[in-house]
Motif scaffolding. Structure first.
Motif, PDB file in Angstrom:
ATOM      1  N   GLN A   1      25.942   7.432  68.664  1.00 25.88           N
ATOM      2  CA  GLN A   1      25.535   8.578  69.464  1.00 25.88           C
ATOM      3  C   GLN A   1      24.166   9.092  69.027  1.00 25.88           C
ATOM      4  O   GLN A   1      23.351   9.498  69.856  1.00 25.88           O
ATOM      5  N   ALA A   2      23.911   9.059  67.706  1.00 29.59           N
ATOM      6  CA  ALA A   2      22.607   9.498  67.191  1.00 29.59           C
ATOM      7  C   ALA A   2      21.499   8.609  67.720  1.00 29.59           C
ATOM      8  O   ALA A   2      20.418   9.091  68.110  1.00 29.59           O
ATOM      9  N   VAL A   3      21.741   7.304  67.757  1.00 32.81           N
ATOM     10  CA  VAL A   3      20.734   6.359  68.240  1.00 32.81           C
ATOM     11  C   VAL A   3      20.527   6.505  69.742  1.00 32.81           C
ATOM     12  O   VAL A   3      19.399   6.525  70.242  1.00 32.81           O
ATOM     13  N   GLN A   4      21.641   6.637  70.483  1.00 35.76           N
ATOM     14  CA  GLN A   4      21.539   6.721  71.946  1.00 35.76           C
ATOM     15  C   GLN A   4      20.934   8.039  72.400  1.00 35.76           C
ATOM     16  O   GLN A   4      20.159   8.075  73.363  1.00 35.76           O
ATOM     17  N   SER A   5      21.254   9.133  71.704  1.00 40.98           N
ATOM     18  CA  SER A   5      20.757  10.443  72.119  1.00 40.98           C
ATOM     19  C   SER A   5      19.257  10.580  71.908  1.00 40.98           C
ATOM     20  O   SER A   5      18.603  11.408  72.551  1.00 40.98           O
ATOM     21  N   THR A   6      18.707   9.780  71.007  1.00 42.82           N
ATOM     22  CA  THR A   6      17.267   9.822  70.742  1.00 42.82           C
ATOM     23  C   THR A   6      16.548   8.618  71.326  1.00 42.82           C
ATOM     24  O   THR A   6      15.388   8.369  71.012  1.00 42.82           O
ATOM     25  N   GLU A   7      17.248   7.838  72.154  1.00 43.82           N
ATOM     26  CA  GLU A   7      16.662   6.688  72.860  1.00 43.82           C
ATOM     27  C   GLU A   7      16.048   5.681  71.898  1.00 43.82           C
ATOM     28  O   GLU A   7      14.983   5.122  72.152  1.00 43.82           O
ATOM     29  N   ALA A   8      16.753   5.444  70.772  1.00 44.95           N
ATOM     30  CA  ALA A   8      16.252   4.477  69.794  1.00 44.95           C
ATOM     31  C   ALA A   8      17.062   3.185  69.814  1.00 44.95           C
ATOM     32  O   ALA A   8      16.942   2.365  68.917  1.00 44.95           O
ATOM     33  N   THR A   9      17.874   2.986  70.849  1.00 41.11           N
ATOM     34  CA  THR A   9      18.718   1.806  70.921  1.00 41.11           C
ATOM     35  C   THR A   9      17.882   0.539  71.049  1.00 41.11           C
ATOM     36  O   THR A   9      16.901   0.495  71.797  1.00 41.11           O
ATOM     37  N   SER A  10      18.279  -0.499  70.306  1.00 39.66           N
ATOM     38  CA  SER A  10      17.572  -1.780  70.376  1.00 39.66           C
ATOM     39  C   SER A  10      18.020  -2.550  71.614  1.00 39.66           C
ATOM     40  O   SER A  10      19.219  -2.729  71.840  1.00 39.66           O
ATOM     41  N   ILE A  11      17.068  -2.978  72.417  1.00 35.77           N
ATOM     42  CA  ILE A  11      17.387  -3.777  73.605  1.00 35.77           C
ATOM     43  C   ILE A  11      17.487  -5.246  73.238  1.00 35.77           C
ATOM     44  O   ILE A  11      18.406  -5.943  73.646  1.00 35.77           O
ATOM     45  N   ARG A  12      16.544  -5.728  72.418  1.00 35.17           N
ATOM     46  CA  ARG A  12      16.574  -7.120  71.983  1.00 35.17           C
ATOM     47  C   ARG A  12      17.626  -7.313  70.899  1.00 35.17           C
ATOM     48  O   ARG A  12      18.023  -6.374  70.218  1.00 35.17           O
TER      49      ARG A  12
END
Length: 430
Positions: free
Chosen positions: A32-43
């Motif tokens: 949730q911390a990663v997704q809420s700050t838009e830091a999710t890795s796409i690759r």
């Protein structure tokens, strides 16, 4: 007296895998911390954002190790048969991609949740006990850090050898869990950081402040914008007040709000009141404590003095952070501004995790969490997490030895003879 809690803590932490700490820090929170700050890795990466979050927490626990050692020892990178090790440059790039916002979000979320756990067991007459104070941390002397954080200027005109971060924390005193924190440039006044944290103080609480935070705006905001929120703060030597009623060492006073303060904050009243209690410390020196606890029968003078004495627990918390976890290092490890913030939030999360484990253990054996040695608990978690990661099963020991030899070879290959470091002579800190 401490042997029993320490002995119990050793048994209590007998299964301290990352899953053990994961009981307090669920994977869902990290995601949730990663997704809420838009830091999710796409690759698809060896070090996705979620793993980098755990890496920053691990680096705080194993500060004496390099980032490569922590990655290899704890197996934090996604397995890859073609490339068993993650290079330092790849780890640094992964940290840059993540940034500091996910760590800050995770700290804020966890700190509120953890400070509320078992809070009823440590209340003072129905009030949670907190302390607020400021601290500083040094950073590497880079142009970017010096421009952003600034440095201390001495009366002689000299400039501090290292840039400094200024911060203010709100700490739950019985458990030493940091409830909220604000960090930023050294030149920003502590009062501004403190104002940010006032909203984080929960209802039904008593907060003990350092005398530097004696401000009508801070204290009246604390009382008016919450339910049953109280304060204790020592008066300054130049504090002017009018005695309304009471005895010689326990009376109600009224203080005038300065025109300058009302100009900055028009919502402030013209006057504000507090209870003034005169107490004597262990050196026979008298101090006047101002408090909003005006019920003399319920909150006796001795109770207020004892609560103020507990304020020094926040200094113990800073010592545990700076000396034990950071290893009395002169500066933080990161060399970039975002990396500094990232390191601070990761360290606070790791510190709260250790403190939460201690509080859980102390609750079972019915002792005060401060009776359990923080250093001992910290070393236990360091050892057990490392042992659980390396020896997940005896059948993997040969493979571990093979990886060890491969790692030694890779280290030899990484050495570069053309690297140069300019010599910099720094003044010793006072």
């Amino acid at each position: 007296m401490l042997d029993e809690p320490i002995h119990f803590l050793a048994n209590y932490l007998e299964l301290p895998d990352w899953r053990r700490l994961g009981e307090h820090l669920p994977v869902e929170w990290v995601e949730q911390a990663v997704q809420s700050t838009e830091a999710t890795s796409i690759r698809h990466r060896r070090l996705p954002a979620e793993q980098v979050v755990w890496l920053m927490v691990a680096l705080a626990i194993y500060r004496h190790k390099s980032i490569s050692e922590v990655l290899d020892d704890l197996g934090l990178a996604v397995p890859d048969s073609h490339s068993p090790f993650v290079s330092k440059s790849a780890a640094a790039q992964a940290r840059q991609r993540l940034g500091s916002e996910p760590l800050k979000w995770l700290f804020d979320h966890c700190a509120r949740h953890w400070s509320e756990q078992d809070s009823k067991a440590y209340m003072f007459k129905g009030l949670q006990l907190f302390a607020m104070d400021g601290t500083t941390l040094r950073t590497h002397d880079t142009p970017e850090n010096r421009e952003h954080f600034g440095e201390q200027l001495y009366a002689s005109g000299a400039i501090a050898s290292y840039p400094q971060v200024r911060g203010v924390t709100l700490t739950a005193l019985p458990k030493h869990i940091v409830r909220a924190a604000a960090f930023g440039p050294y030149g920003t006044n502590e009062m501004l950081y403190a104002k940010r944290l006032i909203t984080e103080i929960p209802d039904d609480s008593l907060t003990v402040f350092d005398r530097g935070f004696l401000s009508a705006e801070i204290l009246t905001t604390l009382i008016q914008n919450g339910r049953n929120r109280h304060f204790i703060i020592p008066a300054k030597s130049n504090t002017k007040c009018e005695v309304l009623e009471g005895s010689e060492d326990d009376y109600i006073v009224r203080m005038c709000v300065s025109p300058q303060a009302r100009a900055k904050c028009p919502e402030l009243p013209e006057f504000w009141q507090a209870r003034a209690v005169t107490v004597t410390d262990q050196h026979a020196r008298k101090h006047i404590l101002l408090t909003s606890l005006c019920e003399r029968k319920r909150y006796k003078k001795v109770d207020i003095a004892r609560c103020y004495e507990n304020r020094w627990g926040i200094e113990t918390s800073y010592r545990e952070l700076k000396q034990t976890m950071l290893g009395t290092a002169l500066t933080l490890g990161s060399q970039t501004v975002d990396g500094v913030y990232q390191e601070i939030w990761g360290t606070l999360i790791a510190y709260n995790l250790i403190r939460l484990e201690i509080a859980k253990a102390a609750l079972v054996v019915k002792c005060d969490p401060t009776e359990v040695s923080f250093i001992r608990a910290f070393h236990l978690i360091q050892f057990e997490l490392h042992w659980a990661a390396v020896t997940r099963s005896y059948g993997k020991l040969p493979a571990s030895m093979k990886l060890l030899r491969e790692r030694l070879v890779s280290l030899l290959k990484d050495e570069r003879s053309d690297r140069k470091f300019d010599r910099v002579v720094k003044a010793k800190p006072n």
